[in-house]
Motif scaffolding. Structure first.
Motif, PDB file in Angstrom:
ATOM      1  N   CYS A 242       5.923   2.975   0.818  1.00 45.96           N
ATOM      2  CA  CYS A 242       4.911   1.922   0.911  1.00 45.96           C
ATOM      3  C   CYS A 242       5.058   1.130   2.198  1.00 45.96           C
ATOM      4  CB  CYS A 242       4.936   0.999  -0.315  1.00 45.96           C
ATOM      5  SG  CYS A 242       5.912  -0.494  -0.159  1.00 45.96           S
TER       6      CYS A 242
ATOM      7  N   LEU B  29       2.071   9.381  -5.806  1.00 42.44           N
ATOM      8  CA  LEU B  29       2.606   8.568  -6.903  1.00 42.44           C
ATOM      9  C   LEU B  29       3.911   9.120  -7.481  1.00 42.44           C
ATOM     10  CD1 LEU B  29      -0.550   7.384  -8.860  1.00 42.44           C
ATOM     11  CD2 LEU B  29       0.975   6.045  -7.405  1.00 42.44           C
TER      12      LEU B  29
ATOM     13  N   THR C 243       0.860  -1.177   0.000  1.00 40.06           N
ATOM     14  CA  THR C 243       0.000   0.000   0.000  1.00 40.06           C
ATOM     15  C   THR C 243       0.894   1.225   0.000  1.00 40.06           C
ATOM     16  OG1 THR C 243      -1.722  -1.175   1.213  1.00 40.06           O
ATOM     17  CG2 THR C 243      -1.830   1.239   1.219  1.00 40.06           C
ATOM     18  N   TYR C 244       0.707   2.079  -0.991  1.00 40.60           N
ATOM     19  CA  TYR C 244       1.513   3.290  -1.067  1.00 40.60           C
ATOM     20  C   TYR C 244       1.167   4.229   0.080  1.00 40.60           C
ATOM     21  CZ  TYR C 244       2.476   1.715  -5.849  1.00 40.60           C
ATOM     22  OH  TYR C 244       2.852   0.981  -6.952  1.00 40.60           O
TER      23      TYR C 244
ATOM     24  N   ARG D 201      -4.435   2.304  -8.795  1.00 39.91           N
ATOM     25  CA  ARG D 201      -2.994   2.212  -8.482  1.00 39.91           C
ATOM     26  C   ARG D 201      -2.681   2.850  -7.129  1.00 39.91           C
ATOM     27  NH1 ARG D 201       2.145   5.026 -11.319  1.00 39.91           N
ATOM     28  NH2 ARG D 201       3.699   3.843 -10.149  1.00 39.91           N
ATOM     29  N   ASP D 202      -2.967   2.086  -6.081  1.00 42.70           N
ATOM     30  CA  ASP D 202      -2.639   2.546  -4.730  1.00 42.70           C
ATOM     31  C   ASP D 202      -1.695   1.572  -4.035  1.00 42.70           C
ATOM     32  OD1 ASP D 202      -4.342   0.427  -4.239  1.00 42.70           O
ATOM     33  OD2 ASP D 202      -5.807   1.598  -3.101  1.00 42.70           O
TER      34      ASP D 202
END
Length: 98
Positions: free
Chosen positions: A74, A12, A7-8, A44-45
């Protein structure tokens, strides 16, 4: 067998700044037979990795070495499971039920 969910924890653009190092890290672990599949989550997470190793401690050590982790972009959630059914291509990783 392990499911590693990334999980970021950063935007981004910060993730993308470390992406090349992360991909090189992935490539090395694929070459060593540790990683079986991986990819980005949609949306995109983060991402998901399917891995094999001798112990959870070893997987935790591997995850801690991810450039995404060392750069602070992350976090990992690690789930261990017994692969009692597999596709024929993954039969060597199958474990007896029970």
């Amino acid at each position: 067998m392990f499911v590693l969910e990334l999980t970021y924890t950063a935007p981004l653009d910060a993730v993308d700044a470390v992406l090349d190092a992360h991909v090189a890290w992935l490539d090395d672990l694929y070459a060593r037979g540790v990683f079986l599949a991986s990819g980005r989550k949609n949306p995109r997470d983060g991402g998901v990795i399917i891995a094999v190793a001798e112990s959870r401690a070893r997987i935790e050590e591997i995850a801690a070495g991810d450039p995404f982790v060392t750069a602070g972009v992350c976090e990992y959630r690690i789930t261990e499971f017994r692969a009692t059914r597999t596709a024929p291509e993954l039969e060597r990783f199958r474990e007896p039920a029970g």
